[in-house]
Design a protein around this motif. Structure first.
Motif, PDB file in Angstrom:
ATOM      1  N   ASP A 121       0.817  -1.208   0.000  1.00 33.45           N
ATOM      2  CA  ASP A 121       0.000   0.000   0.000  1.00 33.45           C
ATOM      3  C   ASP A 121       0.851   1.259   0.000  1.00 33.45           C
ATOM      4  O   ASP A 121       0.323   2.370  -0.047  1.00 33.45           O
ATOM      5  CB  ASP A 121      -0.922   0.016   1.231  1.00 33.45           C
ATOM      6  CG  ASP A 121      -1.966  -1.070   1.132  1.00 33.45           C
ATOM      7  OD1 ASP A 121      -2.722  -1.053   0.165  1.00 33.45           O
ATOM      8  OD2 ASP A 121      -1.999  -1.951   2.007  1.00 33.45           O
ATOM      9  N   ILE A 122       2.156   1.070   0.129  1.00 33.64           N
ATOM     10  CA  ILE A 122       3.041   2.247   0.092  1.00 33.64           C
ATOM     11  C   ILE A 122       3.669   2.312  -1.295  1.00 33.64           C
ATOM     12  O   ILE A 122       4.380   1.394  -1.706  1.00 33.64           O
ATOM     13  CB  ILE A 122       4.190   2.128   1.129  1.00 33.64           C
ATOM     14  CG1 ILE A 122       3.647   1.736   2.500  1.00 33.64           C
ATOM     15  CG2 ILE A 122       5.000   3.406   1.190  1.00 33.64           C
ATOM     16  CD1 ILE A 122       4.746   1.423   3.511  1.00 33.64           C
ATOM     17  N   LEU A 146       9.195   5.029  -1.796  1.00 30.76           N
ATOM     18  CA  LEU A 146       9.892   4.940  -0.502  1.00 30.76           C
ATOM     19  C   LEU A 146      10.656   3.605  -0.363  1.00 30.76           C
ATOM     20  O   LEU A 146      10.663   2.985   0.705  1.00 30.76           O
ATOM     21  CB  LEU A 146       8.936   5.139   0.685  1.00 30.76           C
ATOM     22  CG  LEU A 146       7.957   6.307   0.597  1.00 30.76           C
ATOM     23  CD1 LEU A 146       7.173   6.451   1.899  1.00 30.76           C
ATOM     24  CD2 LEU A 146       8.674   7.610   0.311  1.00 30.76           C
ATOM     25  N   VAL A 189       8.218  16.006   3.796  1.00 34.77           N
ATOM     26  CA  VAL A 189       7.100  16.772   3.267  1.00 34.77           C
ATOM     27  C   VAL A 189       5.790  16.120   3.737  1.00 34.77           C
ATOM     28  O   VAL A 189       5.652  14.899   3.646  1.00 34.77           O
ATOM     29  CB  VAL A 189       7.176  16.789   1.721  1.00 34.77           C
ATOM     30  CG1 VAL A 189       6.047  17.621   1.136  1.00 34.77           C
ATOM     31  CG2 VAL A 189       8.533  17.293   1.250  1.00 34.77           C
ATOM     32  N   GLY A 226       2.088  14.602   3.995  1.00 38.61           N
ATOM     33  CA  GLY A 226       1.213  13.914   3.035  1.00 38.61           C
ATOM     34  C   GLY A 226       1.934  12.987   2.074  1.00 38.61           C
ATOM     35  O   GLY A 226       1.405  12.644   1.024  1.00 38.61           O
ATOM     36  N   CYS A 227       3.155  12.591   2.417  1.00 41.93           N
ATOM     37  CA  CYS A 227       3.898  11.742   1.484  1.00 41.93           C
ATOM     38  C   CYS A 227       4.105  10.318   1.992  1.00 41.93           C
ATOM     39  O   CYS A 227       4.928   9.573   1.453  1.00 41.93           O
ATOM     40  CB  CYS A 227       5.236  12.377   1.148  1.00 41.93           C
ATOM     41  SG  CYS A 227       5.026  13.789   0.059  1.00 41.93           S
ATOM     42  N   LYS A 287       4.410   9.184   5.599  1.00 42.96           N
ATOM     43  CA  LYS A 287       5.095   8.879   6.872  1.00 42.96           C
ATOM     44  C   LYS A 287       4.172   8.062   7.777  1.00 42.96           C
ATOM     45  O   LYS A 287       4.551   6.996   8.261  1.00 42.96           O
ATOM     46  CB  LYS A 287       5.515  10.177   7.580  1.00 42.96           C
ATOM     47  CG  LYS A 287       6.526  10.981   6.781  1.00 42.96           C
ATOM     48  CD  LYS A 287       7.003  12.200   7.516  1.00 42.96           C
ATOM     49  CE  LYS A 287       5.946  13.264   7.698  1.00 42.96           C
ATOM     50  NZ  LYS A 287       5.462  13.862   6.429  1.00 42.96           N
ATOM     51  N   SER A 288       2.968   8.584   7.990  1.00 42.81           N
ATOM     52  CA  SER A 288       2.029   7.850   8.852  1.00 42.81           C
ATOM     53  C   SER A 288       1.656   6.525   8.217  1.00 42.81           C
ATOM     54  O   SER A 288       1.510   5.510   8.898  1.00 42.81           O
ATOM     55  CB  SER A 288       0.762   8.664   9.068  1.00 42.81           C
ATOM     56  OG  SER A 288       1.090   9.972   9.405  1.00 42.81           O
ATOM     57  N   VAL A 322      -1.393   2.151  -6.646  1.00 47.15           N
ATOM     58  CA  VAL A 322      -1.962   1.711  -5.355  1.00 47.15           C
ATOM     59  C   VAL A 322      -3.406   2.176  -5.238  1.00 47.15           C
ATOM     60  O   VAL A 322      -4.317   1.404  -4.942  1.00 47.15           O
ATOM     61  CB  VAL A 322      -1.139   2.278  -4.165  1.00 47.15           C
ATOM     62  CG1 VAL A 322      -1.889   2.128  -2.845  1.00 47.15           C
ATOM     63  CG2 VAL A 322       0.236   1.628  -4.079  1.00 47.15           C
ATOM     64  N   HIS A 323      -3.628   3.463  -5.504  1.00 49.37           N
ATOM     65  CA  HIS A 323      -4.966   4.010  -5.248  1.00 49.37           C
ATOM     66  C   HIS A 323      -5.976   3.640  -6.336  1.00 49.37           C
ATOM     67  O   HIS A 323      -7.170   3.521  -6.047  1.00 49.37           O
ATOM     68  CB  HIS A 323      -4.885   5.526  -5.021  1.00 49.37           C
ATOM     69  CG  HIS A 323      -4.189   5.824  -3.722  1.00 49.37           C
ATOM     70  ND1 HIS A 323      -4.789   5.621  -2.511  1.00 49.37           N
ATOM     71  CD2 HIS A 323      -2.914   6.218  -3.453  1.00 49.37           C
ATOM     72  CE1 HIS A 323      -3.930   5.920  -1.545  1.00 49.37           C
ATOM     73  NE2 HIS A 323      -2.776   6.280  -2.092  1.00 49.37           N
ATOM     74  N   GLY A 359       1.757  12.595  -2.035  1.00 54.46           N
ATOM     75  CA  GLY A 359       0.993  11.340  -2.082  1.00 54.46           C
ATOM     76  C   GLY A 359      -0.492  11.545  -1.830  1.00 54.46           C
ATOM     77  O   GLY A 359      -1.341  10.994  -2.537  1.00 54.46           O
ATOM     78  N   SER A 360      -0.810  12.373  -0.820  1.00 50.64           N
ATOM     79  CA  SER A 360      -2.231  12.513  -0.495  1.00 50.64           C
ATOM     80  C   SER A 360      -2.965  13.275  -1.596  1.00 50.64           C
ATOM     81  O   SER A 360      -4.161  13.075  -1.811  1.00 50.64           O
ATOM     82  CB  SER A 360      -2.427  13.169   0.871  1.00 50.64           C
ATOM     83  OG  SER A 360      -1.796  14.407   0.888  1.00 50.64           O
TER      84      SER A 360
HETATM   85  P1  ADP Z   1       2.207  12.061   6.288  1.00 50.74           P
HETATM   86  O1  ADP Z   1       3.507  11.930   5.556  1.00 50.74           O
HETATM   87  O2  ADP Z   1       1.827  13.495   6.500  1.00 50.74           O
HETATM   88  O3  ADP Z   1       2.150  11.245   7.528  1.00 50.74           O
HETATM   89  P2  ADP Z   1       0.256  10.220   5.331  1.00 50.74           P
HETATM   90  O4  ADP Z   1       1.081   9.012   5.404  1.00 50.74           O
HETATM   91  O5  ADP Z   1      -0.776  10.398   6.393  1.00 50.74           O
HETATM   92  O6  ADP Z   1       1.131  11.520   5.264  1.00 50.74           O
HETATM   93  O7  ADP Z   1      -0.464  10.287   3.908  1.00 50.74           O
HETATM   94  C1  ADP Z   1      -1.817  10.658   3.742  1.00 50.74           C
HETATM   95  C2  ADP Z   1      -2.483   9.745   2.746  1.00 50.74           C
HETATM   96  O8  ADP Z   1      -1.944   9.957   1.437  1.00 50.74           O
HETATM   97  C3  ADP Z   1      -2.240   8.280   3.043  1.00 50.74           C
HETATM   98  O9  ADP Z   1      -3.205   7.753   3.902  1.00 50.74           O
HETATM   99  C4  ADP Z   1      -2.295   7.657   1.656  1.00 50.74           C
HETATM  100  O10 ADP Z   1      -3.604   7.341   1.307  1.00 50.74           O
HETATM  101  C5  ADP Z   1      -1.758   8.745   0.755  1.00 50.74           C
HETATM  102  N1  ADP Z   1      -0.313   8.570   0.503  1.00 50.74           N
HETATM  103  C6  ADP Z   1       0.678   9.383   0.887  1.00 50.74           C
HETATM  104  N2  ADP Z   1       1.877   8.901   0.503  1.00 50.74           N
HETATM  105  C7  ADP Z   1       1.647   7.736  -0.111  1.00 50.74           C
HETATM  106  C8  ADP Z   1       2.487   6.734  -0.697  1.00 50.74           C
HETATM  107  N3  ADP Z   1       3.805   6.877  -0.709  1.00 50.74           N
HETATM  108  N4  ADP Z   1       1.895   5.638  -1.208  1.00 50.74           N
HETATM  109  C9  ADP Z   1       0.564   5.487  -1.207  1.00 50.74           C
HETATM  110  N5  ADP Z   1      -0.289   6.393  -0.662  1.00 50.74           N
HETATM  111  C10 ADP Z   1       0.241   7.510  -0.120  1.00 50.74           C
END
Ligand code: ADP
Length: 537
Positions: A240-241, A244, A278, A280-281, A283-284, A414-415, A449-450
């Motif tokens: 799902d990532i 990275l 950055v 939304g890319c 990390k979480s 992925v999406h 990413g978001s």
């Molecule tokens: P942050 O880097 O601020 O923690 P998130 O991991 O919460 O950002 O990303 C927000 C959403 O954007 C994720 O839940 C996902 O759906 C999408 N997203 C962001 N980066 C990626 C990625 N590398 N691959 C797939 N989806 C991503």
């Protein structure tokens, strides 16, 4: 020879006051009895006092005194070897919101020389569900860490319950499932463990693999109650990532670091990673997916709440959170937006509380022996105290940048796969259409990413609103209508990169970063440079 318990050492060394923070009064008393019988040579009575029941030796009433002053006087005059266990004495100690009972505190100090010089060996042990020691007594009270039940104790308890409850059918519970059931209860007190097992038994009169979920749900309840940790359950996986690659590879390589096999290789246990970059890319997303990659429970810590003092004193909060995480270990502790919690750590406007907590957190991270992996995520690195970034704190610091061309392709893929499921909705649009994915990635340079995820969602929303199948034009429009963060926050991203170039490793692989822009005439300079050292992990 059995290793001497720290409590035995404290008692032998004649520490006058020992403090045990625990809800589990019965288990604490049993533990002390155990120590007396097995590790202390001199015989001693165990006398237990509470404000509601007075002083008792087992169930025999010794003194009816309910006042703290009188019980301390009693201890002073008592002339036999004894251990006095005082329940809930913390209520006389006061805290931030409540004044302490000065007379009792003074009396405790006066009592010290009597205890120390007395012919009879006397020790006072405070047992309270809260750790609350008045400053005046800080140097006179030693804290004994009483751990939550370990796997062996939980197994004993389950076996006992199975043998007592003969009507419960446990014939389908394999040894492996039993082990999992017990592991699911790690982090609970004995009482909570027994409640969870009882619940699992009464549900259907059977005990089997399905009950692991029941116990886990009970645990989630308990963790939720402490208000500082959140048990994060996700069905996200490594696939799902998008992109990275470096970060993913690094994490995959450290899987099973706590296994017996890893011990043979003398690999040090991983401490943790800091993932910044950055917003939304991913990390979480990575933190959440790790739980599946490593097959370990993920607990999210809200450092902001620890500091806010809303749920109790900050020090106690941190101790409680760490205790729970360790009890659940092997586990992953996700410290989300670590900068929010730690930014005050260098300022001194809170009487030094933040600095103390921050220090305690760092020390724990450095010295922890329990298999807890820390993943800290941060957006605003300028707020991070430099001590956190010193070499050796984290195993690695990763920087997540705007996705490269290849990474954007992966994120779209992925999406699209996740959302384009119904043929009636998607009709001519196929989630694995290489040309479509290439087009989308080419036209979303500088998107995070978001935002890429949002392009897919917006396209679907438009089709839904007009009650028709998805069309290519929906994507085109969604992209055109997006003003990417990289445009509106260009300066911040440049600053993040400058910071990362010295301190962090790029979360993307070299191969992907070299392919960063697909458009050599690009006038968008934010997409031309990259942050973080380029390494191939
Ligand atoms: P942050 O880097 O601020 O923690 P998130 O991991 O919460 O950002 O990303 C927000 C959403 O954007 C994720 O839940 C996902 O759906 C999408 N997203 C962001 N980066 C990626 C990625 N590398 N691959 C797939 N989806 C991503």
């Amino acid at each position: 020879m059995e290793k001497q318990d720290k409590l035995t050492s404290f008692i032998k060394a004649r520490f006058p006051y020992i403090y045990i923070e625990s809800y589990e009064e019965d288990r604490v008393v049993k533990h002390i009895e155990n120590i007396l019988n097995n590790q202390l040579k001199t015989s001693r009575e165990i006398l237990v006092w509470s404000q509601s029941s007075g002083l008792k030796n087992r169930n025999k009433l010794i003194s009816n005194t309910k006042s703290p002053g009188q019980i301390l006087e009693f201890i002073k005059k008592y002339e036999q070897n004894a251990i006095f266990i005082l329940f809930d004495f913390h209520v006389f100690f006061g805290n931030n919101h409540r004044a302490g009972d000065n007379e009792t505190i003074r009396q405790l100090r006066d009592l010290i020389p009597y205890i120390k010089r007395s012919e009879a060996r006397k020790t006072v042990i405070f047992v309270s569900p809260e750790l609350n020691i008045p400053q005046t007594l800080e140097k006179d009270i030693v804290i004994y860490d009483f751990n939550l039940p370990n796997l062996e104790q939980i197994k004993d308890s389950l076996n006992r319950m199975i043998s007592i409850n003969t009507k419960v059918d446990s014939s389908n519970l394999s040894e492996e499932d039993k082990d999992k059931l017990c592991k699911a209860a790690l982090g609970l007190t004995m009482q909570e463990t027994e409640n969870a097992f009882a619940l699992a038994m009464v549900n259907d009169g059977k005990l089997n693999a399905k009950d692991i979920k029941v116990v886990l749900e009970e645990k989630m309840q308990v963790i939720r109650k402490n208000g500082l940790l959140e048990y994060v359950q996700t069905d996200l996986d490594i696939d799902d990532i998008g992109g990275l690659d470096n970060l993913k590879k690094w994490l995959l390589k450290r899987n099973n670091s706590w296994s017996e096999k890893a011990k043979k290789y003398c690999i040090p246990s991983p401490k943790g990673v800091l993932v910044t970059g950055v917003p939304g890319c991913g990390k979480s997303l990575t933190a959440k997916a790790m739980s599946a990659i490593w097959n370990l429970p993920l607990l999210r810590l809200d450092l902001g709440k620890i500091f806010s003092g809303i749920v109790g004193s900050s020090e106690e909060n941190l101790r409680k959170a760490i205790k729970t995480v360790e009890a659940v270990s092997p586990s992953i502790l996700w410290v989300d937006e670590i900068e929010k919690g730690l930014s005050g750590a260098t300022s001194s406007n809170d009487g030094g509380v933040s600095t103390r907590i921050f220090g305690a957190f760092l020390t724990w991270m450095q010295e922890k022996t329990a298999p807890v992996f820390v993943i800290a995520t941060a957006n605003n690195i300028s707020k991070l105290p430099p001590e956190l970034l010193r070499k050796g704190r984290f195993d690695e610091i990763f920087f997540v940048d705007l996705p490269t061309f290849n990474e954007r392709k992966e994120i779209f893929s992925v999406h699209l796969k996740k959302r384009l499921k119904d043929e009636e909705v998607t009709r001519d649009i196929k989630p694995d259409d290489e040309n479509l994915i290439r087009y989308l990635a080419e036209h979303t340079e500088g998107f995070i990413g978001s935002e890429i995820e949002q392009v897919v969602i917006t396209a679907l929303c438009d089709a839904f609103f007009e009650n028709r199948a998805l069309e290519f034009q929906d994507f085109v429009k969604a992209i055109e209508n997006t003003v990417p963060l990289s445009k509106t926050q260009k300066e911040q991203i440049v600053a993040l990169r400058e910071w990362a170039n010295i301190r962090a490793v790029s979360a993307s692989s070299k191969e992907n970063t070299e392919n960063y822009t697909n458009n050599s005439d690009s006038d968008n300079d934010i997409t031309l440079s990259r942050g973080g050292r380029r390494l191939d992990i």
